[in-house]
Design an enzyme around this catalytic site. Structure first.
Site, short mmCIF file in Angstrom:
data_model
loop_
_atom_site.label_atom_id
_atom_site.label_comp_id
_atom_site.label_asym_id
_atom_site.label_seq_id
_atom_site.Cartn_x
_atom_site.Cartn_y
_atom_site.Cartn_z
N GLU A 57 2.63 -0.72 -11.17
CA GLU A 57 2.22 0.65 -11.80
C GLU A 57 2.69 1.00 -13.02
O GLU A 57 2.22 1.98 -13.77
CB GLU A 57 2.86 1.54 -10.63
CG GLU A 57 1.91 1.40 -9.51
CD GLU A 57 2.36 0.49 -8.24
OE1 GLU A 57 1.60 0.65 -7.33
OE2 GLU A 57 2.93 -0.27 -8.77
N GLU B 59 1.74 -2.56 -1.88
CA GLU B 59 2.27 -1.88 -0.96
C GLU B 59 2.08 -1.94 0.31
O GLU B 59 2.60 -1.67 1.57
CB GLU B 59 2.19 -0.24 -1.55
CG GLU B 59 2.92 -0.15 -2.92
CD GLU B 59 2.76 1.22 -3.46
OE1 GLU B 59 3.91 2.09 -3.30
OE2 GLU B 59 1.75 1.61 -3.66
#
Length: 757
Positions: A572, A552
Site C-alpha cells: 500500500e 490481508e
C-alpha cells in the site's frame, strides 16, 4: 520413490533443473566434465534473473562434481537426468559409462529437445523428460517413453513431476520436436516470414501476438530474445533437417543476427536493445532492430483499430475470433500466420500426441498460450479457419475433415477438460458432479464444492477487491458457519488478487466522499475479522500475486494453502497508503506472538514489521513469504498451482475433522509507545535526510510508526485488535486526503507503476 537426484551437465538447463529439484527439497548431485565446470555452472544459475531458486538456502542441497570422479555416486541417485550438449554420440557415451553404476531402481531420463529418445537409450527405466526454460517458471514437462519404457516407471515419474515439482505433464510421442516446440517454432517461422516480406514491423507483430490474442506480454520477438535467437535457429534447423520440411527454414536475417552475436538478452541485443542513454524519466530506452540495416532505432507504437476495439472484450475466445475476422491489417496478419499454424497442429497432432487435449495443454504450459491450438480452432470456428487459409474441406487434415463430414464446426462441445480431477476444482473439474454455484455477482461466486465445503471463487479482472468481493466474503463466512465444515477462498485465475479497487477509492476521494471511504474500510476490516474469527476454518488458496488486500485476506485466514509461486506482500505504501484491512495489525500481532521473551525488547521485532510494510516487500516465492511472516510455518505450500484449491479443500476438511476451535479477539497486543516511536521516527528522519525517501514517504512512514507503536499511548502497554484496527482506519483516511497520495494512485492506475513523489 524419488528422494535424491543427479543432473549430468551443468549448463544453463542442467543447473536450473538441479535448482528446481533443490527447491523441492531433494539433495542433488550436479556433474560436468570437471568439478570446476559444475561449480561454475551452479554459480551462473545463482545469478540468473528470474532466480531459479525459491530461497538462496536451497543451493546448499546441490553438490557438484566431475563425470570421471563422481559418476558412480550419480548412479546411486533415484533419478538421474542427462542434460549435456545436444550431440547423440556424447549422450550415448556418457550413459554407457553411467550404466555399470546404476542401482536397479534408478530412473534415467534425457532432457534432449530434439534427438530421438530411442536412439539415445532404450532401457526399461529410461525415457525422455523435456523441461522448458526456465524450469522453475514454465510448467510444461514433456514425458517421452520409448517402446521399452516400463509403464510403472513412467507413472512414478509423472506423479513426481506433477506433485513434487509442480509440473504440467503431457505424454509426447518420440517425434522430432515432440509437441510444443514443433508447433511453437512452426508458428514462429510463419510470423518471421510475415516480417521478412516487409508487410509488418517488429513493433506491429508484438502488438498482435501478445495479450491481444491470449499470449504472454513478451509476444514473439521479446520471447525470442529471452530464449536466445541462436537456440531458436538451432531448433528450427534441426526440425527442418529431421522432418525434411522447408516450413521451418527461418529468414536470412536470423542467420545474420546469430553470426554477429546479436542472440538476444544474454548478448545484450537481439531484436531489442536497451539504449545506454537515459530518458527524461530517468529510465533507459528500449530500441528495436531495423532488420534492413541492422541498426537499433526508437520503437514506434503500433495502432490497429480492431485491437483497440478488442481490448474491451474480456473473453479471450471472443477476442481472438473478433481479431481473426477483422477487416484491417491486424486481421490480415492473423489469417496469414495463425490459420496455417492451426492447420499444422491439426495435421501433426495424431502423430505427436495421444490426444488434442495434450496438444492444447502443452502450448498452454510450455508457451504461455491462454488458448491451445484446438481451443483456438473452436473459438474461431473450423469453417472460418479453412476459409482464411484458402483450404477446401476435402484438402483439410483428416482430423478436421472428419469433423466437417459429421456436420461439426468445433473439436469439442465445451472447454478443454482438466488434466486431473484436482485441477479446475472451482469451475467443475473436481467430482463427477461439478461444484454448484449458490450465488454470484460480478466479482465473485459462492460455490458448494461438495463434502461440506463452501468456496468463494474470485473471478474479476486481477481480482481487484471492491464491494462485490466483500459482499461475497461476508456471505461465504456466514453460510459456511451454518452447517458446513469450512470455507475456501480462492481463484482459478492467474492471480489471487492484485489488491483493492484503487479506481473506486480515487473517485470517492476526488468527490470528497469521506464517510463513504470510512464505510469501505470498516467493511473491509469487518470481512477480514469475520474470516479470522469464523466458527469454521477458513482457508485462503493463493497463487500468483496476492498483494495489498489480497495479502490481508491471507493474513486473516485460519490457514493458507499457497502455490509455491505466490508473490505476496503489503504494498500500500506504493500508492501513498498503509494496509488498513487489518494487515498492519496482523503483522504486528504475529511479531509480538513470535517473541521468545514476552518482556523483552520490542524494538527489533517492530522494526522488522515496519521495514516489511514500509518498503512494500513482496515475496519472490511462498517459502520466501514465510521469511517475511506473510505465511506461517503451519500454512501449506503446494508446488503445482493447479492443485492449490483442491489442497485447500482437503485442509478445510482436515481442520474440521481435528475438532476446529476458532480463535478469540486478541485483547493484549504489546505496543512500544513513545520509546519505540521515537526510534522509528529517527530512522525515518535519517532516511529522508540521506534522500533515500521523499517527503511523502516520510509522511507515510510516520503514519505507519504511529499504528505500530500504539498511537497516543504514554508508555509501553497493550492494545486490543479493535484499537489497532481503529488506528489503521484513522491513518488510512488521513493519507487518502493527501494530494500526493491521490497523485500516486492516479499514476499507478494510468501506468501500472509507482510514483515516488
Amino acid at each position: 520413490m524419488i528422494r535424491t537426484g543427479a543432473v549430468l551437465g551443468a549448463g544453463t538447463m542442467g543447473a536450473q533443473i538441479a535448482a528446481h529439484l533443490a527447491n523441492a527439497g531433494l539433495p542433488v548431485l550436479l556433474l560436468d566434465v570437471t568439478a570446476d565446470a559444475a561449480t561454475a555452472g551452479l554459480a551462473r544459475a545463482k545469478k540468473l534473473k528470474p532466480d531459479p531458486f525459491f530461497l538462496p538456502d536451497a543451493a546448499s542441497l546441490i553438490r557438484t562434481g566431475a563425470f570421471d570422479e563422481h559418476l558412480a555416486d550419480a548412479g546411486t541417485a533415484d533419478w538421474i537426468i542427462e542434460a549435456i550438449v545436444e550431440k547423440l554420440d556424447a549422450k550415448q557415451a556418457l550413459l554407457a559409462k553411467l550404466a555399470p553404476h546404476l542401482k536397479p531402481t534408478a530412473i534415467v531420463s534425457t532432457n534432449t529437445s530434439g534427438i530421438p529418445i530411442r536412439s539415445i537409450s532404450n532401457g526399461a527405466r529410461f525415457l525422455g523428460c523435456h523441461f522448458f526454460n526456465p524450469p522453475r517458471y514454465l510448467p510444461l514437462v514433456e514425458l517421452i517413453p520409448t517402446a521399452n519404457t516400463d509403464l510403472v516407471v513412467l507413472a512414478e515419474l509423472h506423479a513426481f513431476l506433477d506433485h513434487r515439482l509442480g509440473k504440467g505433464v503431457v505424454l509426447a510421442n518420440d517425434r522430432p520436436g515432440f509437441i510444443a516446440n514443433r508447433i511453437g517454432v512452426y508458428g514462429m517461422a510463419r510470423t518471421l516470414e510475415a516480417v521478412a516480406t516487409g508487410g509488418f514491423t517488429i513493433d506491429e507483430v508484438e502488438a498482435l501476438t501478445g495479450p491481444a490474442i491470449g499470449r504472454p506480454k513478451s509476444a514473439t520477438f521479446r520471447t525470442a530474445d529471452i530464449a536466445g535467437i541462436d537456440i531458436l535457429a538451432k531448433v528450427a534447423s534441426d526440425l527442418e533437417t529431421n522432418l525434411k520440411e522447408e516450413a521451418f527454414r527461418l529468414p536470412p536475417f536470423i542467420e545474420a543476427m546469430v553470426g554477429e552475436g546479436a542472440t538476444g538478452e544474454k548478448a545484450g541485443r537481439g531484436f531489442f536493445q536497451r539504449s545506454t542513454d537515459q530518458t527524461t524519466a530517468g529510465a533507459s530506452e528500449i530500441l528495436v532492430r531495423d532488420l534492413a540495416t541492422g541498426r537499433y532505432v526508437p520503437r514506434v507504437k503500433a495502432r490497429f483499430a480492431s485491437v483497440d476495439t478488442a481490448r474491451g472484450i474480456e473473453d479471450v475466445r471472443a477476442r481472438v475470433k473478433a481479431l481473426f475476422n477483422a477487416k484491417d491489417r491486424a486481421g490480415e496478419f492473423l489469417r496469414a500466420t495463425l490459420a496455417p499454424t492451426l492447420l499444422y497442429a491439426a495435421r501433426i497432432a495424431p502423430d505427436v500426441a495421444e490426444s488434442i487435449d495434450d496438444v492444447d495443454r502443452a502450448m498452454r504450459w510450455g508457451f504461455g498460450w491462454e488458448l491451445g491450438p484446438f481451443e483456438t480452432w473452436d473459438a474461431i470456428g473450423i469453417r472460418d479457419v479453412l476459409e482464411a487459409a484458402n483450404v477446401a474441406p476435402a484438402d483439410a487434415p483428416k482430423l478436421v475433415a472428419d469433423l466437417l463430414a459429421a456436420g461439426r464446426n468445433t473439436f469439442r462441445d465445451g472447454p478443454l477438460p482438466p488434466a486431473h480431477p484436482d485441477y479446475g476444482v472451482l469451475r467443475g473439474g473436481a467430482a463427477l458432479q461439478g461444484p454448484r454455484t449458490i450465488r454470484s455477482n460480478a466479482s465473485a461466486s459462492l460455490v458448494d464444492l461438495g463434502d461440506g465445503v463452501l468456496a468463494v471463487d474470485l473471478h474479476s479482472k486481477m481480482n481487484a477487491i471492491g464491494g462485490d468481493t466483500i459482499e461475497m466474503i461476508d456471505a461465504g463466512v456466514a453460510a459456511a458457519s451454518d452447517g458446513y465444515a469450512g470455507l475456501v477462498i480462492g481463484t482459478e485465475g492467474q492471480h489471487f488478487s492484485a489488491g483493492a479497487n484503487l479506481m473506486l477509492l480515487l473517485l470517492s476521494a476526488q468527490e470528497g466522499e469521506w464517510d463513504e471511504i470510512d464505510l469501505m474500510v470498516r467493511g473491509f476490516q469487518r470481512a477480514t475479522m469475520a474470516m479470522r474469527l469464523s466458527p469454521v476454518p477458513v482457508v485462503v488458496a493463493t497463487a500468483g500475486l496476492a498483494l495489498g488486500g489480497g495479502c490481508e485476506f491471507a493474513l486473516h485466514a485460519d490457514r493458507v494453502q499457497a502455490a509455491a509461486e505466490t508473490y505476496i506482500g503489503l504494498v500500500e505504501v506504493g500508492v501513498g497508503l498503509i494496509p488498513a484491512g487489518g494487515g498492519t495489525k496482523e503483522m504486528l500481532a504475529r511479531a509480538m506472538e513470535a517473541m521468545p521473551d514476552p518482556n523483552g525488547d520490542l524494538m527489533p521485532h517492530v522494526q522488522r514489521v515496519f521495514e516489511t510494510i514500509g518498503f512494500a516487500k513482496v515475496s519472490t516465492s511462498a517459502p520466501h513469504a514465510r521469511r517475511l511472516s506473510y505465511l506461517r510455518d503451519v500454512d501449506a505450500i503446494t508446488m503445482n498451482r493447479e492443485r492449490v484449491v483442491a489442497g485447500a479443500k482437503r485442509l478445510v476438511l482436515a481442520r474440521a475433522a481435528a475438532g476446529y476451535q476458532p480463535p478469540v479477539m486478541r485483547s493484549a497486543i504489546p505496543v512500544g509507545g513513545p520509546d519505540v516511536s521515537a526510534a522509528l521516527a529517527l530512522g525515518v528522519h535519517l532516511a529522508r535526510r540521506a534522500e533515500r525517501i521523499s517527503d511523502h514517504d516520510a509522511t507515510i512512514g510516520r503514519a505507519l510508526a504511529r499504528i505500530l507503536t500504539g498511537g497516543d499511548v504514554a508508555h509501553r502497554t497493550t492494545l486490543t485488535e479493535q484499537q489497532l484496527l481503529d488506528l489503521e482506519r484513522e491513518a488510512f483516511l488521513k493519507l487518502t486526503g493527501e494530494p500526493k497520495t491521490l497523485a500516486r494512485i492516479g499514476h499507478t492506475l494510468k501506468t501500472g507503476k509507482m510514483l515516488r513523489n
